[in-house]
Motif scaffolding. Structure first.
Motif, PDB file in Angstrom:
ATOM      1  N   LEU A  68       0.823  -1.207   0.000  1.00  0.00           N
ATOM      2  CA  LEU A  68       0.000   0.000   0.000  1.00  0.00           C
ATOM      3  C   LEU A  68       0.862   1.265   0.000  1.00  0.00           C
ATOM      4  CD1 LEU A  68      -3.057   0.495  -0.008  1.00  0.00           C
ATOM      5  CD2 LEU A  68      -2.954   0.766   2.474  1.00  0.00           C
ATOM      6  N   GLU A  69       2.030   1.180   0.652  1.00  0.00           N
ATOM      7  CA  GLU A  69       2.886   2.371   0.731  1.00  0.00           C
ATOM      8  C   GLU A  69       3.551   2.716  -0.600  1.00  0.00           C
ATOM      9  OE1 GLU A  69       5.225  -0.900   3.041  1.00  0.00           O
ATOM     10  OE2 GLU A  69       3.137  -0.342   2.648  1.00  0.00           O
ATOM     11  N   ASN A  70       3.356   1.867  -1.625  1.00  0.00           N
ATOM     12  CA  ASN A  70       3.850   2.213  -2.951  1.00  0.00           C
ATOM     13  C   ASN A  70       3.145   3.462  -3.494  1.00  0.00           C
ATOM     14  OD1 ASN A  70       5.490   0.008  -2.848  1.00  0.00           O
ATOM     15  ND2 ASN A  70       4.264  -1.261  -4.246  1.00  0.00           N
ATOM     16  N   TRP A  71       1.932   3.713  -3.008  1.00  0.00           N
ATOM     17  CA  TRP A  71       1.150   4.855  -3.521  1.00  0.00           C
ATOM     18  C   TRP A  71       0.800   5.865  -2.438  1.00  0.00           C
ATOM     19  CZ3 TRP A  71      -0.700  -0.280  -4.380  1.00  0.00           C
ATOM     20  CH2 TRP A  71      -0.282  -0.838  -5.594  1.00  0.00           C
ATOM     21  N   PHE A  72       0.639   5.421  -1.217  1.00  0.00           N
ATOM     22  CA  PHE A  72       0.196   6.329  -0.154  1.00  0.00           C
ATOM     23  C   PHE A  72       1.396   6.795   0.672  1.00  0.00           C
ATOM     24  CE2 PHE A  72      -3.565   3.982  -1.263  1.00  0.00           C
ATOM     25  CZ  PHE A  72      -4.576   4.934  -1.178  1.00  0.00           C
ATOM     26  N   GLN A  73       1.414   8.096   0.930  1.00  0.00           N
ATOM     27  CA  GLN A  73       2.504   8.702   1.690  1.00  0.00           C
ATOM     28  C   GLN A  73       1.926   9.422   2.905  1.00  0.00           C
ATOM     29  OE1 GLN A  73       4.751  11.158  -0.973  1.00  0.00           O
ATOM     30  NE2 GLN A  73       5.045   9.529  -2.477  1.00  0.00           N
ATOM     31  N   PRO A  74       2.658   9.369   4.006  1.00  0.00           N
ATOM     32  CA  PRO A  74       2.104   9.941   5.246  1.00  0.00           C
ATOM     33  C   PRO A  74       2.327  11.439   5.365  1.00  0.00           C
ATOM     34  CG  PRO A  74       4.229   9.032   5.711  1.00  0.00           C
ATOM     35  CD  PRO A  74       3.979   8.780   4.246  1.00  0.00           C
ATOM     36  N   VAL A  75       1.552  12.058   6.215  1.00  0.00           N
ATOM     37  CA  VAL A  75       1.768  13.449   6.611  1.00  0.00           C
ATOM     38  C   VAL A  75       2.496  13.411   7.943  1.00  0.00           C
ATOM     39  CG1 VAL A  75       0.696  15.639   7.184  1.00  0.00           C
ATOM     40  CG2 VAL A  75      -0.321  14.172   5.440  1.00  0.00           C
ATOM     41  N   LEU A  76       3.757  13.768   7.934  1.00  0.00           N
ATOM     42  CA  LEU A  76       4.568  13.715   9.143  1.00  0.00           C
ATOM     43  C   LEU A  76       4.995  15.118   9.521  1.00  0.00           C
ATOM     44  CD1 LEU A  76       6.856  10.665   8.253  1.00  0.00           C
ATOM     45  CD2 LEU A  76       4.763  10.665   9.605  1.00  0.00           C
ATOM     46  N   ARG A  77       4.734  15.515  10.734  1.00  0.00           N
ATOM     47  CA  ARG A  77       5.075  16.868  11.183  1.00  0.00           C
ATOM     48  C   ARG A  77       6.570  17.130  11.147  1.00  0.00           C
ATOM     49  NH1 ARG A  77       1.176  17.845  16.453  1.00  0.00           N
ATOM     50  NH2 ARG A  77      -0.821  17.666  15.357  1.00  0.00           N
ATOM     51  N   GLU A  78       7.350  16.076  11.468  1.00  0.00           N
ATOM     52  CA  GLU A  78       8.784  16.294  11.586  1.00  0.00           C
ATOM     53  C   GLU A  78       9.498  16.212  10.246  1.00  0.00           C
ATOM     54  OE1 GLU A  78       7.882  11.951  12.401  1.00  0.00           O
ATOM     55  OE2 GLU A  78       7.075  13.917  12.921  1.00  0.00           O
ATOM     56  N   THR A  79       8.773  15.866   9.157  1.00  0.00           N
ATOM     57  CA  THR A  79       9.398  15.781   7.846  1.00  0.00           C
ATOM     58  C   THR A  79       8.593  16.593   6.856  1.00  0.00           C
ATOM     59  OG1 THR A  79       8.112  13.840   7.201  1.00  0.00           O
ATOM     60  CG2 THR A  79      10.186  13.440   8.348  1.00  0.00           C
ATOM     61  N   ARG A  80       9.081  16.640   5.629  1.00  0.00           N
ATOM     62  CA  ARG A  80       8.326  17.306   4.585  1.00  0.00           C
ATOM     63  C   ARG A  80       7.023  16.557   4.338  1.00  0.00           C
ATOM     64  NH1 ARG A  80      13.387  16.995   2.397  1.00  0.00           N
ATOM     65  NH2 ARG A  80      12.692  15.368   0.939  1.00  0.00           N
ATOM     66  N   MET A  81       6.016  17.295   3.925  1.00  0.00           N
ATOM     67  CA  MET A  81       4.679  16.705   3.811  1.00  0.00           C
ATOM     68  C   MET A  81       4.650  15.500   2.884  1.00  0.00           C
ATOM     69  SD  MET A  81       1.215  18.528   2.576  1.00  0.00           S
ATOM     70  CE  MET A  81       1.447  19.762   3.827  1.00  0.00           C
ATOM     71  N   HIS A  82       5.391  15.531   1.779  1.00  0.00           N
ATOM     72  CA  HIS A  82       5.295  14.474   0.787  1.00  0.00           C
ATOM     73  C   HIS A  82       6.518  13.557   0.798  1.00  0.00           C
ATOM     74  CE1 HIS A  82       2.630  17.551  -1.491  1.00  0.00           C
ATOM     75  NE2 HIS A  82       1.988  16.962  -0.514  1.00  0.00           N
ATOM     76  N   GLU A  83       7.196  13.477   1.903  1.00  0.00           N
ATOM     77  CA  GLU A  83       8.353  12.600   1.967  1.00  0.00           C
ATOM     78  C   GLU A  83       7.902  11.144   1.925  1.00  0.00           C
ATOM     79  OE1 GLU A  83      11.953  11.622   5.069  1.00  0.00           O
ATOM     80  OE2 GLU A  83      11.261  13.663   4.792  1.00  0.00           O
ATOM     81  N   PRO A  84       8.558  10.308   1.088  1.00  0.00           N
ATOM     82  CA  PRO A  84       8.144   8.895   0.995  1.00  0.00           C
ATOM     83  C   PRO A  84       8.171   8.209   2.348  1.00  0.00           C
ATOM     84  CG  PRO A  84       9.677   9.455  -0.766  1.00  0.00           C
ATOM     85  CD  PRO A  84       9.647  10.627   0.174  1.00  0.00           C
ATOM     86  N   MET A  85       7.174   7.369   2.582  1.00  0.00           N
ATOM     87  CA  MET A  85       7.057   6.717   3.879  1.00  0.00           C
ATOM     88  C   MET A  85       7.951   5.490   3.966  1.00  0.00           C
ATOM     89  SD  MET A  85       3.473   4.700   3.569  1.00  0.00           S
ATOM     90  CE  MET A  85       2.560   6.201   3.530  1.00  0.00           C
ATOM     91  N   ASN A  86       8.273   5.118   5.162  1.00  0.00           N
ATOM     92  CA  ASN A  86       8.980   3.881   5.398  1.00  0.00           C
ATOM     93  C   ASN A  86       7.998   2.720   5.320  1.00  0.00           C
ATOM     94  OD1 ASN A  86      11.418   5.216   5.928  1.00  0.00           O
ATOM     95  ND2 ASN A  86      10.758   5.625   8.027  1.00  0.00           N
ATOM     96  N   THR A  87       8.497   1.555   4.941  1.00  0.00           N
ATOM     97  CA  THR A  87       7.622   0.392   4.951  1.00  0.00           C
ATOM     98  C   THR A  87       7.269   0.047   6.394  1.00  0.00           C
ATOM     99  OG1 THR A  87       9.537  -1.059   4.998  1.00  0.00           O
ATOM    100  CG2 THR A  87       8.641  -0.511   2.831  1.00  0.00           C
ATOM    101  N   GLY A  88       6.111  -0.563   6.536  1.00  0.00           N
ATOM    102  CA  GLY A  88       5.699  -0.969   7.874  1.00  0.00           C
ATOM    103  C   GLY A  88       4.864   0.049   8.604  1.00  0.00           C
ATOM    104  N   TRP A  89       4.463   1.131   7.910  1.00  0.00           N
ATOM    105  CA  TRP A  89       3.649   2.144   8.587  1.00  0.00           C
ATOM    106  C   TRP A  89       2.296   1.569   9.018  1.00  0.00           C
ATOM    107  CZ3 TRP A  89      -1.127   3.271   6.610  1.00  0.00           C
ATOM    108  CH2 TRP A  89      -1.364   2.910   5.277  1.00  0.00           C
ATOM    109  N   TRP A  90       1.860   0.513   8.333  1.00  0.00           N
ATOM    110  CA  TRP A  90       0.538  -0.065   8.579  1.00  0.00           C
ATOM    111  C   TRP A  90       0.530  -0.993   9.779  1.00  0.00           C
ATOM    112  CZ3 TRP A  90       1.798  -5.097   8.316  1.00  0.00           C
ATOM    113  CH2 TRP A  90       2.929  -5.430   7.549  1.00  0.00           C
TER     114      TRP A  90
END
Length: 448
Positions: free
Chosen positions: A53-75
């Motif tokens: 799923l993280e191939n397409w969805f990226q998180p909103v993280l306060r400590e990083t840039r809004m569109h920074e690619p997510m790490n695997t395992g966020w789910w």
């Protein structure tokens, strides 16, 4: 690698397939094993099974840039994980919820694109606008920053303009994406209201209005035909595809308009753009009022209330600038000290209204006798000072003669040539001494 399909019960499968939210089942390793139709509709890959799923969805993280690619395992985990976004022509945002199910997890993606964009715009615009009140930039630069913020936070906006109501006309004070001389033009109140087109009730409530081509061009030709050439030349009228106009309203009064434009598509503005533009205009109204009040207070701080001339503070501000200009251009600079004789006697015999009128007459005579580049200030009750760039000392008597011939009160005058290193206090002392010599001469003359 293909994931193992979940052993969904028929009733559960039917229920999940009917949900408007996107639902994805992830196996123990995080691979997609099944999607309901809503999820299939938003995932770019037509066959996402076996993908992450993280191939397409990226998180909103306060400590990083809004569109920074997510790490695997966020789910991984059994709780709500916050916001994720999926890229496209416009970013879409989803609130993620996770629930353990059949040796894997059900991931529910609830779309909140509109709410997220609104919240993001409100936060960023308020942050920028509130900071403007503490800036010391020129007012014109602050107007541009207000407009830049609006273009940045309202989805679909590519260009725009800002107007302020002054003397019955909406004057363009900032533009982005158009010709620079747009700010030399203004539109009457009635024409701007007609071009807005939603009636005076919505106008006074600050409700946004969306127009798309060709209605933009048709309404302009109908209601602002006298300015058609101007809008064609500097306003890119024929290129406009969509435009939002929001009256900027404070305490029931329209003080300006915010115009946000798209030059690329009639569908540039999503539904949330109108709500964001309206909220931005509400915030901007308070900020613009503060900026205008600051400008007016600044004018008052540098102006004499009775005559409208510059005051002592204005003289102190302008003197070093004019002195530096005289040195740079190698031109003479003359300071002249004017004192109206008999003001006390006039006040005692005829009242202060008569004295005030005499001061106004002297101020008007000084303005009319001077050149456009000359500056004049009232620095005390009956004392005036003027600065004359490019006027040598020997030409002062002729200027004094013109002033005296235009008034019906006596005036004593002293002048001094300003040198590059001379400070204001020294110049005033020397000119004041010369003025008192002139006053004694007048008093001792037979004419007086």
């Amino acid at each position: 690698m293909k994931a193992t399909a979940p052993p969904l019960e028929p009733d559960t499968l039917h229920w999940l397939n009917q949900l408007p939210e996107a639902v994805v089942w992830l196996d123990a390793k995080g691979f997609i094993g099944w999607c309901n139709p809503a999820a299939t509709a938003i995932i770019p890959n037509p066959d996402p099974v076996g993908q992450r799923l993280e191939n397409w969805f990226q998180p909103v993280l306060r400590e990083t840039r809004m569109h920074e690619p997510m790490n695997t395992g966020w789910w991984q985990g059994n709780s709500r994980k916050g916001l994720v976004g999926i890229a496209g022509k416009r970013w879409r945002w989803f609130l993620v919820s996770l629930a353990p199910y059949k040796s894997g997890q059900l991931c529910i993606l609830s779309e909140i694109t509109r709410e997220y964009n609104q919240a993001l715009a409100y936060h960023s615009s308020l942050e920028v606008l509130s900071s403007l009140l503490t800036q010391e930039e020129k007012l014109e630069e602050l107007f541009i920053r207000v407009l830049q913020t609006a273009v940045e936070v309202v989805p679909g906006a590519e260009a725009g303009s800002l107007t302020l109501l002054e003397k019955g006309e909406f004057r363009f004070v900032a533009q982005i994406g158009f010709a620079g001389n747009l700010t030399e033009h203004a539109i009457s109140y009635n024409h701007e209201l007609a071009w807005y087109g939603q009636g005076e009730e919505d106008w006074l409530l600050g409700k946004p209005r969306l127009l798309v081509a060709p209605q933009i061009q048709e309404r302009t030709r109908k209601h602002i035909s006298h300015e058609l050439d101007m809008f064609n030349q500097v306003g890119k009228l024929e290129e406009l595809k969509a435009t939002i106009t929001v009256p900027i309203v404070l305490q029931g009064q329209v003080m300006g308009t915010l115009n946000l434009d798209s030059l690329s598509s009639t569908e540039a503005f999503p539904p949330e753009s109108l709500a964001i533009a309206q909220t931005f205009a509400l915030q901007a109204a308070t900020v613009l009022y503060g900026l205008l009040m600051r400008r007016n207070l600044s004018k008052l701080a540098l102006s004499d209330a009775l005559t409208g001339l510059g005051n002592r503070h204005a003289l102190e501000v302008n003197f070093p600038k004019v002195r530096a200009q005289a040195e740079r251009l190698d031109l003479p600079l003359t300071l002249v000290y004017w004192d109206m004789d008999g003001l006390k006697r006039l006040n005692d015999e005829y009242g202060h209204a008569a004295g005030d009128q005499a001061l106004k007459i002297l101020a008007a005579a000084l303005r009319s006798a001077f050149r456009q580049e000359d500056q004049v200030f009232r620095i005390g009750g009956d004392e005036f000072v003027s600065l004359h760039l490019g006027l040598p000392l020997f030409e002062v008597p002729e200027m004094v003669r013109r002033v005296r011939s235009a008034i019906h009160v006596e005036v004593s005058v002293g002048a001094v040539a300003i040198t590059p290193l001379q400070d204001l206090e020294t110049a005033l002392l020397q000119a004041d001494a010369a003025m008192y010599r002139d006053k004694r001469r007048v008093r001792n003359s037979l004419e007086f």
